[in-house]
Scaffold this active site. Structure first.
Site, PDB file in Angstrom:
ATOM      1  N   ASP A 172      28.411  35.545  35.257  1.00  0.00           N
ATOM      2  CA  ASP A 172      28.708  36.805  35.949  1.00  0.00           C
ATOM      3  C   ASP A 172      28.072  36.795  37.340  1.00  0.00           C
ATOM      4  O   ASP A 172      28.769  37.013  38.335  1.00  0.00           O
ATOM      5  CB  ASP A 172      28.243  38.007  35.113  1.00  0.00           C
ATOM      6  CG  ASP A 172      28.509  39.313  35.835  1.00  0.00           C
ATOM      7  OD1 ASP A 172      29.682  39.704  35.924  1.00  0.00           O
ATOM      8  OD2 ASP A 172      27.548  39.921  36.350  1.00  0.00           O
TER       9      ASP A 172
ATOM     10  N   SER B  18      35.592  57.960  34.421  1.00  0.00           N
ATOM     11  CA  SER B  18      34.510  57.280  33.723  1.00  0.00           C
ATOM     12  C   SER B  18      34.218  58.015  32.424  1.00  0.00           C
ATOM     13  O   SER B  18      34.467  59.218  32.313  1.00  0.00           O
ATOM     14  CB  SER B  18      33.257  57.251  34.601  1.00  0.00           C
ATOM     15  OG  SER B  18      32.336  56.300  34.136  1.00  0.00           O
ATOM     16  N   ARG B  19      33.728  57.260  31.441  1.00  0.00           N
ATOM     17  CA  ARG B  19      33.347  57.906  30.188  1.00  0.00           C
ATOM     18  C   ARG B  19      32.099  58.758  30.373  1.00  0.00           C
ATOM     19  O   ARG B  19      31.925  59.788  29.767  1.00  0.00           O
ATOM     20  CB  ARG B  19      33.099  56.857  29.103  1.00  0.00           C
ATOM     21  CG  ARG B  19      34.377  56.261  28.508  1.00  0.00           C
ATOM     22  CD  ARG B  19      34.028  55.229  27.470  1.00  0.00           C
ATOM     23  NE  ARG B  19      33.102  54.242  28.025  1.00  0.00           N
ATOM     24  CZ  ARG B  19      32.502  53.272  27.344  1.00  0.00           C
ATOM     25  NH1 ARG B  19      32.725  53.161  26.049  1.00  0.00           N
ATOM     26  NH2 ARG B  19      31.700  52.415  27.927  1.00  0.00           N
TER      27      ARG B  19
ATOM     28  N   ILE C 107      27.091  49.143  39.382  1.00  0.00           N
ATOM     29  CA  ILE C 107      27.641  48.554  40.610  1.00  0.00           C
ATOM     30  C   ILE C 107      28.392  49.608  41.430  1.00  0.00           C
ATOM     31  O   ILE C 107      28.360  49.584  42.673  1.00  0.00           O
ATOM     32  CB  ILE C 107      28.541  47.331  40.286  1.00  0.00           C
ATOM     33  CG1 ILE C 107      28.862  46.529  41.561  1.00  0.00           C
ATOM     34  CG2 ILE C 107      29.824  47.744  39.592  1.00  0.00           C
ATOM     35  CD1 ILE C 107      27.719  45.738  42.087  1.00  0.00           C
TER      36      ILE C 107
ATOM     37  N   LYS D 213      34.839  41.905  41.059  1.00  0.00           N
ATOM     38  CA  LYS D 213      34.880  40.531  40.543  1.00  0.00           C
ATOM     39  C   LYS D 213      34.259  40.517  39.158  1.00  0.00           C
ATOM     40  O   LYS D 213      33.384  41.325  38.901  1.00  0.00           O
ATOM     41  CB  LYS D 213      34.149  39.580  41.489  1.00  0.00           C
ATOM     42  CG  LYS D 213      32.649  39.881  41.661  1.00  0.00           C
ATOM     43  CD  LYS D 213      31.802  39.104  40.683  1.00  0.00           C
ATOM     44  CE  LYS D 213      30.516  39.686  40.428  1.00  0.00           C
ATOM     45  NZ  LYS D 213      29.649  39.110  39.437  1.00  0.00           N
TER      46      LYS D 213
END
Lengths: 309, 309
Positions: free
Chosen positions: A165, A33-34, A11, A87
């Site tokens: 979701d 971020s990983r 996303i 969201k």
């Protein structure tokens, strides 16, 4: 204003990075971020490192899955930075209330975004429905999870919400366009034997004036993908389709010519975040998430065949 | 003031009827129930009949199970009467928000009661914990469902909450006595194969200062019945036992001599309702119910052996 993006997954790359890149308000100044990175943008492997190193970044946008989001939001708010939340704004309602309290305490802005509410047809649908008598509203949200959520194992884990979701997007639109409050009166949740969250759901809602309001969510849709809300009223039939991007009333295309003046949902969210930060406000409407929690509390669970991606 | 009692089941007969009978504020003027009656009190078989026939009754106390409660509350509020709700105040959070809106619109009082918050030791526990640093809080709520909930089939149906029906009492106490907000960080729900709601639950909570907060709920407890909250702090150990009726700190009995000036939980609730009606206020704290909805949303479900009463 400089902004950091946390959680560089699908996303973030599909929506957030392009929206920030084309925004007159924002400069993407860091990522956390990983795994994921964005070309040309400094990346960090932890929130703490980024917040310590980049005091020039006053705003953080969180695109993590719901479960780890609270700790990241808490850390960010306590570091005095403004927070924008993908969201749903968290894994639980109570943690969202805690974040509201923290944001007030630290004097920062907090924004629970609902991107579908920014779809092109939503504002006009809301305006049209405001003075109509609703007879029936039908939500149909049916998509192929393998196509739209590849590798997103967290969706099937506790807190991942399953078909809710995407379904929460429909609920975010309906709770914006209807002038009256609705609530879940019954629900059936189909849960794969090897999953913790529903793969399909049928929901009946109570409407204060007795209109028949229902939702049908499905994650195994083949062929045409459907994200439609149909509202039958005393003065005609309104249809929001393609997730809110298209609007017809009695079959006639109603999209205003200026509906795309801000092109797309995420650019509008980032424009709204800029206004919230400038005015020091909090925008945390939890209504869509409360309906999901209610469906999980009141829903009848039916076991169905295991899901294998 | 004249009051009607709706839903003449176990809790109504055990608690509400005696509390009203001994109250200086209230007169039980009518009942509504499919089966139950109270000697000497006019009974009605529907809400509408009672509300039409008894314009002298300005206050209605609802002891129905959670699922049918909303319609009864809505009807009562729309008839301009004040409403008192047994816990939990509804089957869903959203319907409770709708009731708040309706009560405001019609100018009536609305009271979401949490009887365990009125237990003798709760106010003193809250006062003592206010300035302590919490290290660990352990909720143990273990009772025999066959003994305390005979024939209450609705507990196992969607919306009946299962072991959270008593468990929410513990949550109502903890959210009152703790100065800081907590939220569910993970939960395991044991659900009998033939039921829709949990028969046992283990819950971990997030505490803002990092205290270890957990709850253990069980509906199959044999022998000693346990309703205990233990709070370990930097300045001693507080134990609320017997559902809040007893309070010790470092083993010393702390119950004030005046704790029983109003004898018991329900008399205090009815006294509070009298004050709400007199001042035209609404008291709808949904925090305990939100924690339950969060546990249902975020909890990992484990199937366990069927339950047969």
């Amino acid at each position: 204003m400089k902004i950091a993006l946390v959680g560089i997954g699908k996303i973030a790359l599909d929506q957030h990075v392009p929206a920030i890149a084309t925004s007159p308000d924002w400069e993407l100044a860091a990522t956390v971020s990983r795994k994921g990175t964005v070309d040309g943008v400094p990346s960090f492997d932890s929130m703490d490192h980024m917040l310590d190193a980049r005091s020039d970044v006053r705003v953080v946008s969180l695109c993590l899955p719901p479960v780890p989001r609270f700790e990241a939001a808490k850390t960010t708010i306590e570091a005095g930075r403004h927070v924008m939340l993908e969201k749903p704004p968290g894994a639980t309602l109570s943690e969202c209330h805690t974040l509201i309290g923290l944001a007030r305490q630290h004097g920062v802005s907090l924004f629970a975004t609902w991107h579908s509410r920014e779809a092109a047809g939503v504002a006009d649908a809301q305006a049209w429905l405001a003075d109509k008598t609703l007879r029936k509203l039908t939500i149909t949200w049916k998509e192929d999870v393998r196509r739209w959520h590849p590798g997103q194992d967290w969706i099937w884990q506790p807190g991942g919400m399953g078909v809710f979701d995407p379904g929460i997007n429909a609920l975010s639109i309906v709770t914006k366009i209807l002038p009256d409050p609705i609530h879940v009166s019954s629900a059936v949740l189909e849960v794969p034997e090897n999953c913790q969250t529903p793969i399909a759901a049928e929901i009946d809602f109570h409407h204060p004036a007795g209109a028949e309001v229902t939702a049908s969510f499905d994650f195994l849709q083949q062929g045409e993908q459907i994200w439609t809300i149909k509202a039958e009223t005393d003065e005609g039939v309104l249809i929001l389709s393609d997730g809110g991007a298209n609007l017809t009333i009695d079959g006639k295309d109603m999209l205003r010519s200026d509906a795309f003046s801000l092109t797309g949902e995420y650019p509008r969210l980032y424009a709204q975040m800029a206004r919230l930060v400038e005015s020091g406000r909090i925008d945390m409407d939890l209504t869509p998430m409360r309906l999901v929690a209610d469906a999980f509390t009141l829903g009848r669970r039916m076991p169905v065949a295991p899901f294998v991606e």
